[in-house]
Design an enzyme around this catalytic site. Structure first.
Site, mmCIF file in Angstrom:
data_model
loop_
_atom_site.group_PDB
_atom_site.id
_atom_site.type_symbol
_atom_site.label_atom_id
_atom_site.label_comp_id
_atom_site.label_asym_id
_atom_site.label_seq_id
_atom_site.Cartn_x
_atom_site.Cartn_y
_atom_site.Cartn_z
ATOM 1 N N GLY A 1 0.780 -1.234 0.000
ATOM 2 C CA GLY A 1 0.000 0.000 0.000
ATOM 3 C C GLY A 1 0.813 1.286 0.000
ATOM 4 O O GLY A 1 0.337 2.301 0.494
ATOM 5 N N SER A 2 2.013 1.270 -0.608
ATOM 6 C CA SER A 2 2.776 2.532 -0.634
ATOM 7 C C SER A 2 2.077 3.565 -1.524
ATOM 8 O O SER A 2 2.145 4.765 -1.257
ATOM 9 C CB SER A 2 4.216 2.303 -1.075
ATOM 10 N N LEU B 1 -4.060 -6.305 -7.318
ATOM 11 C CA LEU B 1 -3.493 -7.288 -8.242
ATOM 12 C C LEU B 1 -4.482 -8.344 -8.736
ATOM 13 O O LEU B 1 -4.082 -9.336 -9.338
ATOM 14 C CB LEU B 1 -2.249 -7.935 -7.617
ATOM 15 N N ASN C 1 -6.162 3.142 -12.737
ATOM 16 C CA ASN C 1 -5.169 2.176 -12.255
ATOM 17 C C ASN C 1 -3.776 2.756 -12.442
ATOM 18 O O ASN C 1 -3.532 3.487 -13.394
ATOM 19 C CB ASN C 1 -5.291 0.880 -13.079
ATOM 20 N N HIS D 1 0.046 1.557 -13.227
ATOM 21 C CA HIS D 1 0.807 0.399 -13.700
ATOM 22 C C HIS D 1 2.284 0.788 -13.763
ATOM 23 O O HIS D 1 2.612 1.856 -14.296
ATOM 24 C CB HIS D 1 0.302 -0.058 -15.072
ATOM 25 N N ASP E 1 -5.101 -3.328 -18.467
ATOM 26 C CA ASP E 1 -4.168 -2.235 -18.804
ATOM 27 C C ASP E 1 -4.460 -1.599 -20.156
ATOM 28 O O ASP E 1 -3.570 -0.984 -20.765
ATOM 29 C CB ASP E 1 -2.701 -2.706 -18.747
ATOM 30 N N GLU F 1 5.331 6.719 -9.644
ATOM 31 C CA GLU F 1 4.015 6.296 -9.157
ATOM 32 C C GLU F 1 3.446 7.215 -8.076
ATOM 33 O O GLU F 1 2.285 7.619 -8.130
ATOM 34 C CB GLU F 1 4.085 4.867 -8.614
HETATM 35 C C1 GAR Z 1 3.036 -0.913 -7.513
HETATM 36 O O1 GAR Z 1 4.290 -0.864 -8.133
HETATM 37 C C2 GAR Z 1 1.936 -0.858 -8.546
HETATM 38 O O2 GAR Z 1 2.221 -0.029 -9.624
HETATM 39 C C3 GAR Z 1 1.883 -2.304 -8.979
HETATM 40 O O3 GAR Z 1 2.021 -3.046 -7.781
HETATM 41 C C4 GAR Z 1 2.811 -2.287 -6.846
HETATM 42 C C5 GAR Z 1 2.048 -2.176 -5.550
HETATM 43 O O4 GAR Z 1 2.794 -1.520 -4.563
HETATM 44 N N1 GAR Z 1 0.670 -2.585 -9.683
HETATM 45 C C6 GAR Z 1 0.606 -3.430 -10.708
HETATM 46 O O5 GAR Z 1 1.554 -4.086 -11.088
HETATM 47 C C7 GAR Z 1 -0.765 -3.527 -11.367
HETATM 48 N N2 GAR Z 1 -0.680 -4.219 -12.610
HETATM 49 P P1 GAR Z 1 2.109 -0.822 -3.299
HETATM 50 O O6 GAR Z 1 1.171 -1.852 -2.673
HETATM 51 O O7 GAR Z 1 3.255 -0.503 -2.388
HETATM 52 O O8 GAR Z 1 1.367 0.394 -3.767
#
Ligand code: GAR
Length: 204
Positions: A15-16, A91, A108, A110, A151, A181
């Site tokens: 969840g960053s 995910l 979203n 990505h 996507d 991000e």
């Molecule tokens: C992030 O890098 C996000 O972009 C990616 O998962 C990670 C989650 O990190 N999402 C995908 O790959 C979606 N296809 P987080 O839980 O620390 O936000």
């Protein structure tokens, strides 16, 4: 005074990106929106603790082996009067049926420059492993609208990040998060909230 757009954030893990959204709201970066709900599809996701720390309702609806997942989700979103959904490290793939109920209302993040390294099977670290494997020297992140194609929805924002010769998937993931991000997602969310608040107050 415009009505604030009520945002639900969907998460699966650390969840960053959620944290970046919550911090942005606290520091006034989201004047037309409020994060009203966080939903995790996995049990024990640290993201739910982050929601709790900010006084935001966090709910876990497990998706694995749960044929009623999307119905439960939809009922919760309706009960909380949610206007838009932000997928922040979520995910699981949402069905065309679910997505069709939220046209232009789901975004979203990505971790690549779409159309590279995206679609089914490209998520989390796997995206960065694929970029390193292919030998590209630039990658980045993309915020896009969500439609029935994984996507595949309209691109809203992108930011490039350089790949260094000594990068591992983990160092690259971290840099893409920090440089792209955590900047793009709050920006795109704030923008969508503003557009929707204006529309809703005009009665569109
Ligand atoms: C992030 O890098 C996000 O972009 C990616 O998962 C990670 C989650 O990190 N999402 C995908 O790959 C979606 N296809 P987080 O839980 O620390 O936000």
């Amino acid at each position: 005074m415009l009505k604030k757009t009520r945002v639900a954030v969907f998460v699966s893990g650390g969840g960053s990106n959620l944290e970046a959204l919550l911090q942005s709201e606290v520091s006034g970066g989201m004047p037309f929106g409020e994060i009203a709900l966080v939903v995790s599809n996995t049990q024990g996701a640290y993201a739910l603790e982050r929601a709790n720390n900010h006084g935001v309702e966090g709910v876990c609806i497990p998706s694995r082996g749960n044929s009623g997942f999307e119905e439960e989700l939809q009922a919760l979103l309706m009960a909380r009067h949610i206007d838009i959904i932000v997928l922040a490290g979520f995910l699981a793939i949402l069905s065309a049926d679910f997505v069709g109920k939220w046209p232009e209302r789901i975004i979203n993040i990505h971790p690549s420059l779409i159309p590279s390294f995206c679609g089914k099977g490209f998520y989390g670290l796997k995206v960065h492993e694929a970029a390193l494997e292919r030998g590209v020297t630039l990658t980045g992140a993309t915020v896009h609208l969500v439609n029935e194609i994984p996507d595949g929805g309209r691109i809203l924002l992108q930011k490039a990040v350089e790949i260094r010769p000594d990068d591992t998937a983990k160092t690259l993931q971290q840099r893409v998060m920090e440089q792209a991000e955590w900047v793009l997602l709050p920006q795109a969310t704030a923008q969508l909230c503003q557009e929707l608040s204006e529309k809703l107050s005009e009665g569109v």
